[in-house]
Write an enzyme that holds these catalytic residues in place. Sequence first.
Site, PDB file in Angstrom:
ATOM      1  N   ASP A  33      37.782  59.216  21.895  1.00  0.00           N
ATOM      2  CA  ASP A  33      38.592  59.822  22.951  1.00  0.00           C
ATOM      3  C   ASP A  33      39.419  60.935  22.313  1.00  0.00           C
ATOM      4  O   ASP A  33      39.902  60.775  21.179  1.00  0.00           O
ATOM      5  CB  ASP A  33      39.529  58.758  23.594  1.00  0.00           C
ATOM      6  CG  ASP A  33      39.964  59.139  25.007  1.00  0.00           C
ATOM      7  OD1 ASP A  33      39.652  58.385  25.950  1.00  0.00           O
ATOM      8  OD2 ASP A  33      40.586  60.209  25.158  1.00  0.00           O
ATOM      9  N   LEU A  61      34.507  65.904  21.635  1.00  0.00           N
ATOM     10  CA  LEU A  61      33.031  65.972  21.653  1.00  0.00           C
ATOM     11  C   LEU A  61      32.526  67.408  21.779  1.00  0.00           C
ATOM     12  O   LEU A  61      31.334  67.658  21.672  1.00  0.00           O
ATOM     13  CB  LEU A  61      32.485  65.113  22.791  1.00  0.00           C
ATOM     14  CG  LEU A  61      32.714  63.602  22.645  1.00  0.00           C
ATOM     15  CD1 LEU A  61      32.303  62.883  23.931  1.00  0.00           C
ATOM     16  CD2 LEU A  61      31.964  63.032  21.454  1.00  0.00           C
ATOM     17  N   SER A 127      28.379  60.595  39.611  1.00  0.00           N
ATOM     18  CA  SER A 127      29.250  60.457  40.782  1.00  0.00           C
ATOM     19  C   SER A 127      28.466  60.686  42.072  1.00  0.00           C
ATOM     20  O   SER A 127      27.521  61.471  42.102  1.00  0.00           O
ATOM     21  CB  SER A 127      30.387  61.483  40.676  1.00  0.00           C
ATOM     22  OG  SER A 127      31.053  61.589  41.905  1.00  0.00           O
ATOM     23  N   THR A 129      29.329  62.325  44.270  1.00  0.00           N
ATOM     24  CA  THR A 129      29.590  63.708  44.667  1.00  0.00           C
ATOM     25  C   THR A 129      28.320  64.554  44.627  1.00  0.00           C
ATOM     26  O   THR A 129      28.202  65.568  45.284  1.00  0.00           O
ATOM     27  CB  THR A 129      30.713  64.293  43.773  1.00  0.00           C
ATOM     28  OG1 THR A 129      31.343  65.345  44.457  1.00  0.00           O
ATOM     29  CG2 THR A 129      30.217  64.737  42.438  1.00  0.00           C
ATOM     30  N   TYR A 152      33.038  70.794  39.059  1.00  0.00           N
ATOM     31  CA  TYR A 152      33.031  69.407  38.555  1.00  0.00           C
ATOM     32  C   TYR A 152      31.762  68.706  39.027  1.00  0.00           C
ATOM     33  O   TYR A 152      31.006  68.160  38.217  1.00  0.00           O
ATOM     34  CB  TYR A 152      34.266  68.640  39.043  1.00  0.00           C
ATOM     35  CG  TYR A 152      34.060  67.149  38.982  1.00  0.00           C
ATOM     36  CD1 TYR A 152      33.750  66.420  40.139  1.00  0.00           C
ATOM     37  CD2 TYR A 152      34.093  66.486  37.771  1.00  0.00           C
ATOM     38  CE1 TYR A 152      33.498  65.059  40.075  1.00  0.00           C
ATOM     39  CE2 TYR A 152      33.861  65.121  37.704  1.00  0.00           C
ATOM     40  CZ  TYR A 152      33.549  64.413  38.858  1.00  0.00           C
ATOM     41  OH  TYR A 152      33.290  63.066  38.788  1.00  0.00           O
ATOM     42  N   LYS A 156      28.101  67.239  36.983  1.00  0.00           N
ATOM     43  CA  LYS A 156      27.453  65.925  37.096  1.00  0.00           C
ATOM     44  C   LYS A 156      25.961  66.105  37.430  1.00  0.00           C
ATOM     45  O   LYS A 156      25.095  65.440  36.876  1.00  0.00           O
ATOM     46  CB  LYS A 156      28.138  65.083  38.175  1.00  0.00           C
ATOM     47  CG  LYS A 156      29.541  64.619  37.807  1.00  0.00           C
ATOM     48  CD  LYS A 156      29.548  63.796  36.532  1.00  0.00           C
ATOM     49  CE  LYS A 156      30.951  63.383  36.125  1.00  0.00           C
ATOM     50  NZ  LYS A 156      30.975  62.682  34.816  1.00  0.00           N
ATOM     51  N   LEU A 203      43.349  59.542  46.468  1.00  0.00           N
ATOM     52  CA  LEU A 203      44.112  58.878  47.529  1.00  0.00           C
ATOM     53  C   LEU A 203      44.952  57.711  47.035  1.00  0.00           C
ATOM     54  O   LEU A 203      46.173  57.660  47.276  1.00  0.00           O
ATOM     55  CB  LEU A 203      43.140  58.375  48.615  1.00  0.00           C
ATOM     56  CG  LEU A 203      43.798  57.601  49.774  1.00  0.00           C
ATOM     57  CD1 LEU A 203      44.711  58.509  50.582  1.00  0.00           C
ATOM     58  CD2 LEU A 203      42.734  56.973  50.671  1.00  0.00           C
ATOM     59  N   ASP A 301      36.121  68.643  51.225  1.00  0.00           N
ATOM     60  CA  ASP A 301      35.972  67.208  51.543  1.00  0.00           C
ATOM     61  C   ASP A 301      34.809  66.989  52.510  1.00  0.00           C
ATOM     62  O   ASP A 301      34.560  67.829  53.373  1.00  0.00           O
ATOM     63  CB  ASP A 301      37.254  66.662  52.181  1.00  0.00           C
ATOM     64  CG  ASP A 301      38.245  66.205  51.113  1.00  0.00           C
ATOM     65  OD1 ASP A 301      37.885  66.242  49.922  1.00  0.00           O
ATOM     66  OD2 ASP A 301      39.372  65.827  51.466  1.00  0.00           O
TER      67      ASP A 301
HETATM   68  C1  WQD Z   1      39.481  60.134  49.216  1.00  0.00           C
HETATM   69  C2  WQD Z   1      39.830  60.408  50.677  1.00  0.00           C
HETATM   70  C3  WQD Z   1      40.582  62.653  51.068  1.00  0.00           C
HETATM   71  C4  WQD Z   1      44.270  62.348  48.753  1.00  0.00           C
HETATM   72  C5  WQD Z   1      36.768  62.462  44.363  1.00  0.00           C
HETATM   73  C6  WQD Z   1      35.647  63.093  43.578  1.00  0.00           C
HETATM   74  C7  WQD Z   1      34.727  62.024  43.076  1.00  0.00           C
HETATM   75  C8  WQD Z   1      35.529  61.041  42.274  1.00  0.00           C
HETATM   76  C9  WQD Z   1      36.583  60.410  43.168  1.00  0.00           C
HETATM   77  C10 WQD Z   1      35.760  61.591  39.926  1.00  0.00           C
HETATM   78  C11 WQD Z   1      39.343  61.770  51.155  1.00  0.00           C
HETATM   79  C12 WQD Z   1      41.689  61.641  51.357  1.00  0.00           C
HETATM   80  C13 WQD Z   1      43.043  62.065  49.351  1.00  0.00           C
HETATM   81  C14 WQD Z   1      45.406  62.574  49.567  1.00  0.00           C
HETATM   82  C15 WQD Z   1      44.073  62.205  51.522  1.00  0.00           C
HETATM   83  N1  WQD Z   1      36.166  61.697  41.183  1.00  0.00           N
HETATM   84  N2  WQD Z   1      42.967  61.987  50.708  1.00  0.00           N
HETATM   85  N3  WQD Z   1      45.265  62.480  50.922  1.00  0.00           N
HETATM   86  O1  WQD Z   1      37.538  63.270  47.181  1.00  0.00           O
HETATM   87  O2  WQD Z   1      36.327  61.133  47.885  1.00  0.00           O
HETATM   88  O3  WQD Z   1      36.245  61.846  45.517  1.00  0.00           O
HETATM   89  O4  WQD Z   1      37.435  61.489  43.603  1.00  0.00           O
HETATM   90  O5  WQD Z   1      34.831  60.994  39.483  1.00  0.00           O
HETATM   91  O6  WQD Z   1      33.742  62.604  42.248  1.00  0.00           O
HETATM   92  O7  WQD Z   1      34.894  63.920  44.435  1.00  0.00           O
HETATM   93  O8  WQD Z   1      38.377  60.995  46.453  1.00  0.00           O
HETATM   94  O9  WQD Z   1      40.590  59.941  46.419  1.00  0.00           O
HETATM   95  O10 WQD Z   1      40.450  62.489  46.356  1.00  0.00           O
HETATM   96  O11 WQD Z   1      39.905  61.272  48.470  1.00  0.00           O
HETATM   97  O12 WQD Z   1      43.977  62.131  52.761  1.00  0.00           O
HETATM   98  O13 WQD Z   1      46.551  62.848  49.084  1.00  0.00           O
HETATM   99  O14 WQD Z   1      41.260  60.434  50.803  1.00  0.00           O
HETATM  100  O15 WQD Z   1      40.569  63.681  52.042  1.00  0.00           O
HETATM  101  O16 WQD Z   1      38.959  61.653  52.509  1.00  0.00           O
HETATM  102  P1  WQD Z   1      37.102  61.886  46.869  1.00  0.00           P
HETATM  103  P2  WQD Z   1      39.901  61.194  46.870  1.00  0.00           P
END
Ligand code: WQD
Length: 346
Positions: A33, A61, A127, A129, A152, A156, A203, A301
């Site tokens: 790390d 790395l 992911s 994603t 990002y 992936k 979130l 999103d």
């Molecule tokens: C989840 C939901 C937001 C914050 C991302 C990456 C994914 C992985 C996980 C790394 C969505 C909503 C969020 C906030 C909100 N990352 N939200 N208010 O975007 O699904 O995924 O994180 O590996 O690759 O794409 O996760 O937690 O950011 O959002 O309403 O303050 O919560 O719009 O619907 P996401 P998230």
Amino acid sequence: MNKKVLVTGGLGFIGSHTVVALQKEGFEVIIIDNLSNSSIDVLGGITKITGTTPEFENIDLRDKQAVKRFFEKYTEIDGVIHFAASKAVGESVEKPLLYYENNISSLVYLLQELNERESANFIFSSSCTVYGQADKLPITEDAPVKKAESPYGNTKQIGEEIIQDICKVSPQLKAISLRYFNPIGAHPSADIGELPIGTPQNLVPFITQTAIGKRDELSVFGDDYPTEDGTAIRDYIHVLDLAEAHVHALKRLLQNNEKSNYEVFNLGTGQGNSVLEVIKAFEGSTGEKLPYKIVGRREGDITAAYADTTKANQELKWKAERSLEEALSSAWKWQLEVKKREEEDN
Ligand code: WQD
């Protein structure tokens, strides 16, 4: 003789939980790390839980020679689980070259070393994603990979393609890409958990920081999605379930149970929950009231994503067992612990 596993990014959120799960299974763990998005204190947290301190190498790395020297020093590595990467979607839009350099060159240097060996087992942290907004839900592994919404996400997709290409010409290299849905929660001991630096993008850490009073209120990004309550749906998986899936994937490779030398698995619960449902579940499982307001959608999103977990259930003999409520209360317990440590430090 215990099997030796290199975990890159092993002091990070998912990495540290996976190190704990590996040690519990009797694996000997070495962590690489560079502490760019983690703290050396996590090593103490792992030790507190398992009683064993993993070997630790502070290596970046992106330093090709350092990676080479590592594999000259550790010749008996039985498997590699590669978490180390930059992972903030928004930051990747601002700093694409940082993401391509860090996430792609690190992967290539690792694979160059593994490709020199008689055999190698490699697990890649990918992911959901890569699917973008899938046309069909729940999402299976053969759903089309769509043009990434962010650098990002692109790293992936490119990472998976690089691994697939090298596996095609190096049958002695066996690899699995694990496509995570939304990892949340923390180890029930609250000795390790998610440590977002700065304002949380995700979130659940934003929810727990709001509930503890570090943030005034949660902004819900949009309630005009075509879903039951208008807020977006995701598949929130407990980080311990996710960590255990890595052990199952590693065992599949070590036991030569793989169907081909490159496989992909979705790691989710198979259950989708909206943002408002997560808020309700958080309040219900912690008793905390969460102040929030509805604001506009966040750029990039998608409406909904949740996994079809059949392939992982059958092939990895793994299933997510923990509930959304359990994950949220573990996240809250961890947030309380972080606050306690901050107060002790002040
Ligand atoms: C989840 C939901 C937001 C914050 C991302 C990456 C994914 C992985 C996980 C790394 C969505 C909503 C969020 C906030 C909100 N990352 N939200 N208010 O975007 O699904 O995924 O994180 O590996 O690759 O794409 O996760 O937690 O950011 O959002 O309403 O303050 O919560 O719009 O619907 P996401 P998230």
